[in-house]
Motif scaffolding. Structure first.
Motif, PDB file in Angstrom:
ATOM      1  N   SER A 152       0.832  -1.213   0.000  1.00  0.00           N
ATOM      2  CA  SER A 152       0.000   0.000   0.000  1.00  0.00           C
ATOM      3  C   SER A 152       0.862   1.257   0.000  1.00  0.00           C
ATOM      4  CB  SER A 152      -0.919   0.014   1.231  1.00  0.00           C
ATOM      5  OG  SER A 152      -1.788  -1.097   1.234  1.00  0.00           O
ATOM      6  N   ALA A 153       2.157   1.082  -0.186  1.00  0.00           N
ATOM      7  CA  ALA A 153       3.082   2.218  -0.134  1.00  0.00           C
ATOM      8  C   ALA A 153       2.871   3.153  -1.318  1.00  0.00           C
ATOM      9  CB  ALA A 153       4.530   1.717  -0.116  1.00  0.00           C
ATOM     10  N   ALA A 154       3.153   4.435  -1.091  1.00  0.00           N
ATOM     11  CA  ALA A 154       3.101   5.448  -2.141  1.00  0.00           C
ATOM     12  C   ALA A 154       4.527   5.900  -2.450  1.00  0.00           C
ATOM     13  CB  ALA A 154       2.262   6.641  -1.694  1.00  0.00           C
ATOM     14  N   ARG A 155       4.668   6.691  -3.511  1.00  0.00           N
ATOM     15  CA  ARG A 155       6.000   7.158  -3.894  1.00  0.00           C
ATOM     16  C   ARG A 155       6.684   7.892  -2.747  1.00  0.00           C
ATOM     17  NH1 ARG A 155       7.609  11.932  -5.487  1.00  0.00           N
ATOM     18  NH2 ARG A 155       5.472  12.617  -5.838  1.00  0.00           N
ATOM     19  N   VAL A 156       5.943   8.702  -2.000  1.00  0.00           N
ATOM     20  CA  VAL A 156       6.530   9.457  -0.901  1.00  0.00           C
ATOM     21  C   VAL A 156       7.103   8.526   0.166  1.00  0.00           C
ATOM     22  CG1 VAL A 156       4.358   9.643   0.384  1.00  0.00           C
ATOM     23  CG2 VAL A 156       6.158  11.366   0.714  1.00  0.00           C
ATOM     24  N   ASP A 157       6.501   7.352   0.328  1.00  0.00           N
ATOM     25  CA  ASP A 157       7.014   6.393   1.309  1.00  0.00           C
ATOM     26  C   ASP A 157       8.371   5.846   0.876  1.00  0.00           C
ATOM     27  OD1 ASP A 157       4.719   6.491   3.051  1.00  0.00           O
ATOM     28  OD2 ASP A 157       3.637   5.282   1.570  1.00  0.00           O
ATOM     29  N   VAL A 158       8.491   5.535  -0.406  1.00  0.00           N
ATOM     30  CA  VAL A 158       9.768   5.032  -0.912  1.00  0.00           C
ATOM     31  C   VAL A 158      10.838   6.113  -0.792  1.00  0.00           C
ATOM     32  CG1 VAL A 158      10.974   4.031  -2.894  1.00  0.00           C
ATOM     33  CG2 VAL A 158       8.576   3.466  -2.489  1.00  0.00           C
ATOM     34  N   GLU A 159      10.459   7.379  -1.023  1.00  0.00           N
ATOM     35  CA  GLU A 159      11.408   8.474  -0.875  1.00  0.00           C
ATOM     36  C   GLU A 159      11.819   8.656   0.586  1.00  0.00           C
ATOM     37  OE1 GLU A 159       9.410  11.744  -2.701  1.00  0.00           O
ATOM     38  OE2 GLU A 159      10.231  11.285  -4.697  1.00  0.00           O
ATOM     39  N   ARG A 160      10.886   8.430   1.501  1.00  0.00           N
ATOM     40  CA  ARG A 160      11.221   8.484   2.929  1.00  0.00           C
ATOM     41  C   ARG A 160      12.220   7.376   3.281  1.00  0.00           C
ATOM     42  NH1 ARG A 160       6.140   7.192   5.607  1.00  0.00           N
ATOM     43  NH2 ARG A 160       7.389   7.206   7.529  1.00  0.00           N
ATOM     44  N   TYR A 161      12.039   6.210   2.681  1.00  0.00           N
ATOM     45  CA  TYR A 161      12.962   5.099   2.921  1.00  0.00           C
ATOM     46  C   TYR A 161      14.362   5.456   2.432  1.00  0.00           C
ATOM     47  CZ  TYR A 161      15.202   0.554   2.123  1.00  0.00           C
ATOM     48  OH  TYR A 161      16.091  -0.497   2.087  1.00  0.00           O
ATOM     49  N   VAL A 162      14.441   6.067   1.263  1.00  0.00           N
ATOM     50  CA  VAL A 162      15.739   6.476   0.714  1.00  0.00           C
ATOM     51  C   VAL A 162      16.406   7.497   1.634  1.00  0.00           C
ATOM     52  CG1 VAL A 162      16.885   7.668  -1.194  1.00  0.00           C
ATOM     53  CG2 VAL A 162      15.103   5.974  -1.677  1.00  0.00           C
ATOM     54  N   ARG A 163      15.632   8.457   2.123  1.00  0.00           N
ATOM     55  CA  ARG A 163      16.203   9.463   3.031  1.00  0.00           C
ATOM     56  C   ARG A 163      16.666   8.817   4.335  1.00  0.00           C
ATOM     57  NH1 ARG A 163      11.875  12.631   1.154  1.00  0.00           N
ATOM     58  NH2 ARG A 163      10.694  12.245   3.074  1.00  0.00           N
ATOM     59  N   TRP A 164      15.947   7.792   4.790  1.00  0.00           N
ATOM     60  CA  TRP A 164      16.349   7.071   6.000  1.00  0.00           C
ATOM     61  C   TRP A 164      17.692   6.368   5.776  1.00  0.00           C
ATOM     62  CZ3 TRP A 164      16.685   1.619   6.691  1.00  0.00           C
ATOM     63  CH2 TRP A 164      16.881   1.207   8.014  1.00  0.00           C
ATOM     64  N   LEU A 165      17.854   5.749   4.608  1.00  0.00           N
ATOM     65  CA  LEU A 165      19.129   5.108   4.284  1.00  0.00           C
ATOM     66  C   LEU A 165      20.261   6.123   4.268  1.00  0.00           C
ATOM     67  CD1 LEU A 165      18.052   2.750   1.336  1.00  0.00           C
ATOM     68  CD2 LEU A 165      18.594   2.054   3.678  1.00  0.00           C
ATOM     69  N   GLN A 166      19.959   7.333   3.762  1.00  0.00           N
ATOM     70  CA  GLN A 166      20.992   8.355   3.630  1.00  0.00           C
ATOM     71  C   GLN A 166      21.282   9.077   4.944  1.00  0.00           C
ATOM     72  OE1 GLN A 166      18.886  10.527   0.567  1.00  0.00           O
ATOM     73  NE2 GLN A 166      20.326   9.850  -1.022  1.00  0.00           N
ATOM     74  N   ASP A 167      20.220   9.519   5.621  1.00  0.00           N
ATOM     75  CA  ASP A 167      20.391  10.414   6.768  1.00  0.00           C
ATOM     76  C   ASP A 167      20.510   9.700   8.108  1.00  0.00           C
ATOM     77  OD1 ASP A 167      20.114  12.398   4.878  1.00  0.00           O
ATOM     78  OD2 ASP A 167      17.990  12.761   5.318  1.00  0.00           O
TER      79      ASP A 167
END
Length: 204
Positions: free
Chosen positions: A40-55
């Motif tokens: 049920s994830a949206a694009r913004v969720d995947v972007e949040r995951y990427v930011r979590w990996l980075q930050d």
């Protein structure tokens, strides 16, 4: 969800499957920690995951890019199999990966010190592992996955059958120092692996 994961991982074999499953598990665990259904994830969720990996996890851009690629591939298979209508990973920006790796290898003196320390270790696995990695240039999973049954001789030379990416086996000639290190680790055992797990394998 199990069907989706199985369908995605079923496209891979050997060590590639192991590493892909590991990367996917990181994403699924992140979804669970954030009470998010991956399907049920949206694009913004995947972007949040990427930011979590980075930050938060502070991974290198190459690691972030690889783990994002796994998520993109997972959702692409979900669309192909009609589990989802569209992929939430579409149009997610990938981190810029430098053309040259920022990771520096050991210097000559550093490597000599490592070899000396491993040679003096009471654990024969230590020198064998350093020899396989530093003198043969094997990847860690190739060195730790080496089997006694893969040791042999070709045209008068000691060789080791190395299972690389895609489960391909390549015969690698063993320099005398590496062969002696492996023989010491193998001792009188007749069965795998080359690095004796009873001694606390260095790659465990």
């Amino acid at each position: 969800m199990r069907v989706a994961v199985s369908a995605f991982l079923g496209r891979y074999r050997g060590q590639t499957r192991v590493h892909t499953e590991s990367d996917l598990r990181v994403f699924l665990r992140w979804c669970s920690d954030h009470e998010l259904d991956p399907l049920s994830a949206a694009r913004v969720d995947v972007e949040r995951y990427v930011r979590w990996l980075q930050d938060v996890r502070r991974y290198q851009p190459s690691t972030v890019s690889r783990r994002l690629s796994v998520v993109v591939g997972f959702y692409r298979v979900c669309v192909i199999d009609a589990i989802l209508e569209h992929s939430p990973a579409d149009y997610v920006r990938r981190p810029t990966v430098p053309a040259e790796s920022p990771t520096l290898g050991l210097g000559h003196l550093q490597f000599e010190a490592l070899v000396t320390a491993a040679r003096l270790s009471a654990n024969p696995n230590d020198f064998a592992l350093v020899a396989l990695l530093g003198l043969l240039g094997l990847r860690i999973f190739e060195a730790c996955g080496s089997n006694i049954a893969d040791l042999g001789e070709e045209h008068g030379h000691r060789v080791l059958g190395v299972r690389g990416k895609g489960a391909k086996v390549v015969l690698v000639p063993l320099p005398p120092a590496v062969a002696r290190a492996i023989d010491r680790a193998v001792d009188e055992r007749r069965f795998r692996p080359c690095l004796d797990p009873r001694l606390g394998a260095s790659c465990s």
